[in-house]
Write an enzyme that holds these catalytic residues in place. Structure first.
Site, PDB file in Angstrom:
ATOM      1  N   ASP A 167       0.864  -1.179   0.000  1.00  0.00           N
ATOM      2  CA  ASP A 167       0.000   0.000   0.000  1.00  0.00           C
ATOM      3  C   ASP A 167       0.905   1.235   0.000  1.00  0.00           C
ATOM      4  O   ASP A 167       1.389   1.680   1.048  1.00  0.00           O
ATOM      5  CB  ASP A 167      -0.904  -0.024   1.229  1.00  0.00           C
ATOM      6  CG  ASP A 167      -1.868   1.152   1.267  1.00  0.00           C
ATOM      7  OD1 ASP A 167      -1.666   2.128   0.530  1.00  0.00           O
ATOM      8  OD2 ASP A 167      -2.841   1.080   2.052  1.00  0.00           O
ATOM      9  N   GLU A 197       0.832   2.112  13.278  1.00  0.00           N
ATOM     10  CA  GLU A 197      -0.178   2.034  12.211  1.00  0.00           C
ATOM     11  C   GLU A 197      -1.282   1.139  12.748  1.00  0.00           C
ATOM     12  O   GLU A 197      -1.281  -0.062  12.542  1.00  0.00           O
ATOM     13  CB  GLU A 197       0.452   1.466  10.929  1.00  0.00           C
ATOM     14  CG  GLU A 197      -0.420   1.683   9.701  1.00  0.00           C
ATOM     15  CD  GLU A 197      -1.434   0.578   9.494  1.00  0.00           C
ATOM     16  OE1 GLU A 197      -2.501   0.620  10.162  1.00  0.00           O
ATOM     17  OE2 GLU A 197      -1.173  -0.313   8.675  1.00  0.00           O
ATOM     18  N   GLU A 222     -11.272  -3.229  14.876  1.00  0.00           N
ATOM     19  CA  GLU A 222     -10.167  -3.945  15.529  1.00  0.00           C
ATOM     20  C   GLU A 222      -9.822  -3.353  16.889  1.00  0.00           C
ATOM     21  O   GLU A 222      -9.153  -3.999  17.702  1.00  0.00           O
ATOM     22  CB  GLU A 222      -8.898  -4.035  14.674  1.00  0.00           C
ATOM     23  CG  GLU A 222      -9.070  -4.885  13.425  1.00  0.00           C
ATOM     24  CD  GLU A 222      -7.762  -5.065  12.675  1.00  0.00           C
ATOM     25  OE1 GLU A 222      -6.753  -4.442  13.058  1.00  0.00           O
ATOM     26  OE2 GLU A 222      -7.757  -5.836  11.709  1.00  0.00           O
TER      27      GLU A 222
END
Length: 505
Positions: free
Chosen positions: A212, A304, A313
């Site tokens: 990414d 991150e 999450e």
């Protein structure tokens, strides 16, 4: 902006859970029957399934450890009651059955207190054996004695693990602490949270993140373009994964970097750092909430941590803990601010593919599936040409002050239509900001930005609605941390007079 953060007591998804009563709810080993404690569950085993634990205890001279293996064997292998009651030998005797799948109330039962029912031997005749056979029996007994000594250490370790799990479980439901603890992932026992960390042990997910470009380059630039700021500082990397952020921090001149992760990927990260000769990066395996760090306070915490729709999450809980426990006064979080946004979207082809598909299939009314699918948001990179409205920022999180109640909020949105079309869904995304630095950076997951591995979150409407240019589409969005999973979200969107409930899990 009309945004209101609320306490979870205002949750309008469902009533508050009943208070925990004395005793532990026990689920039958062979059916879905539930009992307020283990004693009636044992009686139920006898009456409904023909399983008499007392007779099993006498038949196989079972102790507490054999009982633990029996319970875990039943939960893992799902045998029939007949297979257990008619067993000729201890078929659950393998060491792997000492490890439970999850916390199990049956394991808290003191099996040693259970009376062993007498078993009448089928034959009482004695048998004469030779001297050689007797010697062989002596050798067998000696071998078994040695094995028993070896097993005792393993059994003791297993018992300690069960005890720790039991203690963690009781902390969760303790009446004096449940209100405080249930609102963050650190309240979940490590054993129960194992699947989350295991998912990050697979290389595929790290390849996706590293590939990414927007994600990786933004983090790199936020560090390397601020070398004068980072130089000489101590850095804590929470959830380090492959340690790519730790390496960027080292390249930027950090004095020392401590990388923390509870996933087994950390062992690969150690090899990567060693292979590339970064000597100022150290590793700690464990959850940051449960682990002692070699340095107590840090100048910068980088991570991150963002999930789908930013909050999925629940890893922000760990960042908040690290901030309060390990960030120096005046220290910096990277990123230090995040926003969540929604926008109106109108892609009828996407709607037909995922929702209208279930109306009729092969002449059958499959609409019941449609209603179930509607509860599951779609994670997808959407086409910017189908964006119908201006965005609304529904939450703005200052990471230096945000609390663990961050996921419980409501917002009344007013989306101005940019063009006419058929509104098929709302699309959610987030932006992350690296402020407090000489050179600031922004990471966006907007449908108008370059695609990232986070994609966007599509909340489908049951039926598309026609809208006109300059029309204002009003409604509300309520977000709550799921009561079923600390890492999941329950989202309720009210629009065009209808309520839509979504579960991001």
């Amino acid at each position: 902006m009309n945004k209101e953060f609320e306490d979870s007591d205002s949750d309008n998804f469902e009533d508050e859970e009943d208070e925990v009563e004395d005793g532990e709810v026990t689920i039958c080993l062979f059916c879905d029957s539930q009992f307020p404690s283990i004693e009636p569950a044992i009686q139920h085993l006898d009456v409904s399934h023909g399983i008499q634990l007392g007779k099993l205890k006498a038949k196989f001279s079972m102790d507490q450890y054999s009982y633990i293996k029996l319970i875990n064997y039943i939960r893992r292998e799902k045998p029939s009651p007949e297979e257990i009651s008619t067993a000729k030998s201890i078929i659950w005797n393998e060491e792997k059955y000492l490890k439970p799948l999850d916390y199990e109330s049956w394991l808290s039962y003191d099996f040693d207190d259970l009376a062993a029912d007498e078993i009448v031997n089928e034959t009482t005749e004695t048998k004469q054996i030779s001297v050689d056979e007797y010697k062989k029996l002596q050798d067998t007994v000696k071998t078994l004695t040695n094995k028993i000594q070896e097993y005792e250490e393993s059994l003791q370790h297993a018992a300690e693990s069960v005890s720790k799990m039991r203690s963690a479980y009781h902390r969760l439901v303790d009446k004096e602490t449940v209100e405080k603890e249930r609102n963050c992932v650190s309240s979940v026992p490590v054993e129960a949270d194992e699947s989350y960390f295991s998912s990050y042990a697979h290389f595929g997910i790290h390849r996706e993140m590293l590939a990414d470009r927007e994600r990786t380059i933004t983090y790199r630039d936020s560090l390397l373009r601020n070398k004068d700021f980072i130089k000489g500082k101590t850095i804590l990397d929470v959830g380090c994964g492959t340690a790519i952020l730790s390496i960027f921090a080292s390249q930027a001149g950090a004095k020392e970097v401590i990388a923390v992760d509870n996933s087994d990927i950390i062992y690969t990260a150690m090899d990567i750092v060693k292979k590339n000769n970064y000597s100022n990066i150290s590793f700690v395996k464990g959850r940051v909430e449960d682990t002692a760090l070699p340095v107590e306070k840090y100048d910068v915490i980088i991570s991150e941590w963002m999930g789908y729709f930013l909050l999925f999450e629940g890893m922000l809980d760990s960042i908040i803990y690290a901030r309060d426990k390990h960030l120096k006064e005046g220290g910096l979080l990277m990123p230090n601010r995040c926003t969540m946004s929604i926008v109106g979207y109108g892609d009828e082809t996407l709607h037909k593919t995922h929702i209208a598909f279930w109306d009729v299939m092969l002449g059958l009314d499959m609409s019941i599936m449609k209603k179930q699918v509607l509860h599951e948001p779609l994670i997808e990179v959407v086409d910017r040409e189908h964006v119908l409205t201006e965005p609304n920022v529904i939450a703005d999180l200052d990471l230096s002050t945000v609390t663990v109640n961050y996921s419980n909020f409501s917002y009344n949105f007013n989306l101005k239509c940019l063009k006419p079309g058929r509104l098929t869904s709302l699309v959610g995304y987030f932006d992350a900001f690296f402020g407090g630095l000489p050179h600031t950076e922004k990471l966006s997951t907007s449908p108008l930005a370059e695609p990232t591995h986070w994609k966007q979150v599509v909340f489908f409407l049951e039926e598309p609605v026609n809208v006109k240019a300059d029309e204002i589409v009003s409604g509300s969005l309520v977000c709550r941390r799921s009561k079923q999973s600390m890492r999941s979200l329950d989202i309720k969107i009210t629009i065009f007079g209808k309520d839509h409930n979504y579960y991001l899990d």
